[in-house]
Design an enzyme around this catalytic site. Structure first.
Site, PDB file in Angstrom:
ATOM      1  N   ASP A 135       0.820  -1.209   0.000  1.00 41.15           N
ATOM      2  CA  ASP A 135       0.000   0.000   0.000  1.00 41.15           C
ATOM      3  C   ASP A 135       0.857   1.264   0.000  1.00 41.15           C
ATOM      4  OD1 ASP A 135       0.951  -0.442   2.562  1.00 41.15           O
ATOM      5  OD2 ASP A 135      -1.008  -0.721   3.477  1.00 41.15           O
TER       6      ASP A 135
ATOM      7  N   ASP B 294      -7.818  -1.672  13.663  1.00 40.63           N
ATOM      8  CA  ASP B 294      -9.202  -1.920  13.235  1.00 40.63           C
ATOM      9  C   ASP B 294      -9.303  -3.229  12.454  1.00 40.63           C
ATOM     10  OD1 ASP B 294      -7.978  -1.265  10.849  1.00 40.63           O
ATOM     11  OD2 ASP B 294      -9.227   0.480  10.410  1.00 40.63           O
TER      12      ASP B 294
ATOM     13  N   HIS C  84      -7.418  -4.156   9.870  1.00 47.01           N
ATOM     14  CA  HIS C  84      -7.106  -4.112   8.429  1.00 47.01           C
ATOM     15  C   HIS C  84      -5.838  -4.882   8.088  1.00 47.01           C
ATOM     16  CE1 HIS C  84      -4.800  -0.018   8.926  1.00 47.01           C
ATOM     17  NE2 HIS C  84      -3.955  -1.009   8.986  1.00 47.01           N
TER      18      HIS C  84
ATOM     19  N   GLU D 127      -9.668  -1.251   4.952  1.00 44.23           N
ATOM     20  CA  GLU D 127     -10.379  -0.812   6.151  1.00 44.23           C
ATOM     21  C   GLU D 127     -11.688  -1.586   6.314  1.00 44.23           C
ATOM     22  OE1 GLU D 127      -8.487   0.608   7.981  1.00 44.23           O
ATOM     23  OE2 GLU D 127      -8.126   2.721   7.616  1.00 44.23           O
TER      24      GLU D 127
HETATM   25  C1  GLP Z   1      -0.333   0.436   8.433  1.00 40.15           C
HETATM   26  C2  GLP Z   1      -0.196  -0.425   7.208  1.00 40.15           C
HETATM   27  C3  GLP Z   1      -0.632  -1.836   7.480  1.00 40.15           C
HETATM   28  C4  GLP Z   1       0.017  -2.348   8.757  1.00 40.15           C
HETATM   29  C5  GLP Z   1      -0.315  -1.467   9.921  1.00 40.15           C
HETATM   30  C6  GLP Z   1       0.286  -1.974  11.214  1.00 40.15           C
HETATM   31  O1  GLP Z   1      -1.645   0.816   8.664  1.00 40.15           O
HETATM   32  N1  GLP Z   1      -0.939   0.066   6.096  1.00 40.15           N
HETATM   33  O2  GLP Z   1      -0.270  -2.656   6.380  1.00 40.15           O
HETATM   34  O3  GLP Z   1      -0.451  -3.645   9.022  1.00 40.15           O
HETATM   35  O4  GLP Z   1       0.208  -0.195   9.596  1.00 40.15           O
HETATM   36  O5  GLP Z   1       1.075  -1.014  11.827  1.00 40.15           O
HETATM   37  P1  GLP Z   1       1.950  -1.241  13.117  1.00 40.15           P
HETATM   38  O6  GLP Z   1       2.861  -2.382  12.828  1.00 40.15           O
HETATM   39  O7  GLP Z   1       2.692   0.050  13.270  1.00 40.15           O
HETATM   40  O8  GLP Z   1       1.026  -1.532  14.224  1.00 40.15           O
END
Ligand code: GLP
Length: 262
Positions: free
Chosen positions: A67, A136, A138, A143
């Site tokens: 992404d 959430d 995802h 989302e």
């Molecule tokens: C972002 C990314 C996701 C990832 C998430 C987790 O939102 N788009 O792909 O899974 O971060 O983040 P963290 O590892 O900082 O909790």
């Protein structure tokens, strides 16, 4: 799906790095799907160490990141391309033209997403897709209520997700773009293997929903229950609310597949 519980976040990251390294060593031209987020940082640091000290080479790999935010130049400190370059790509031997990223500044975002899907197909599909999980639920930026058959496309981000990413924007969640491009849930489910990593107590509730709850578009990570080969690596804190912990531990200790990783 299988769940592996490690004592600490570092040990979870190290095991995830070993699984990725094993994939790359057994198939040097692997197509890797990569993720960003804090959880991933220790994994990329460990893979970088393995590249430096243990001869792990990414020279024949291709990568596709999940992404990217819309509207940021690629050298913006918050852009995922910049994060991946700084934390991983610039430290290993992957050729620049093997690195694939969604361009959040493309004039035609729909065409950009279609071209990304085509590029994945041209590479023969993703062998191993690394994933984190949002608070959430995802995966990527899928989302809540993302269709479980969705393809790469534009998504509006929830305030919770923008807060989760604020650390890349000087702690200001309002500075986090409100829209992003993301591989779809359906795109992710087509990869041959998925590896989801979650650490810390703030992930415990949503992880239990994703792994042991119903399959629902409200928690898009729950779609991984449909995947024929999905491994979930967690630390004790993130595993806290799982009901099947004893069984998961037994599997890791006894299944021959995991012998090289114990
Ligand atoms: C972002 C990314 C996701 C990832 C998430 C987790 O939102 N788009 O792909 O899974 O971060 O983040 P963290 O590892 O900082 O909790």
């Amino acid at each position: 799906m299988e769940v592996i519980i490690q004592p600490t976040a570092d040990e979870a990251a190290h095991l995830a790095a070993r699984v990725i390294a094993h994939e790359v060593r057994s198939r040097p031209n692997s197509v890797l799907g990569l993720a960003t987020g804090r959880t991933m940082e220790a994994i990329y640091a460990r893979l970088t160490e393995m590249h430096r000290n243990e001869g792990l080479s990414f020279a024949r790999c291709h990568t596709f990141n999940l992404d990217e935010f819309i509207g940021l130049p690629p050298d913006h400190p918050g852009s995922y391309r910049k994060v991946m370059t700084d934390r991983f790509f610039s430290h290993v031997d992957i050729p620049a033209d093997h690195i694939h990223f969604l361009n959040g500044q493309a004039a035609d975002l729909t065409a950009e997403c279609e071209a990304y899907e085509a590029a994945i197909r041209l590479c023969g599909g993703i062998h191993l897709q690394l994933l984190g999980i949002g608070r959430d639920g995802h995966i990527g930026f899928n989302e809540p209520l993302s269709a479980l058959q969705s393809r790469t496309r534009e998504k509006a981000l929830t305030p919770a997700t923008r807060r989760q990413n604020a650390f890349l924007f000087g702690g200001r969640w309002e500075a986090v773009p409100a829209r992003a491009l993301t591989m779809g849930v359906g795109t992710i489910l087509e990869s041959r293997r998925c590896l989801l990593v979650a650490t810390g107590e703030e992930k415990a509730y949503i992880l239990a929903q994703a792994v042991e709850g119903p399959i629902t578009a409200w928690v898009t990570a729950s779609a991984l229950q449909l995947h024929p080969r999905c491994t979930v690596i967690v630390d004790e804190a993130a595993a806290e609310q799982l009901r099947g912990k004893d069984y998961y531990r037994w599997i890791f200790e006894n299944e021959p597949e995991w012998a090289p990783f114990r």
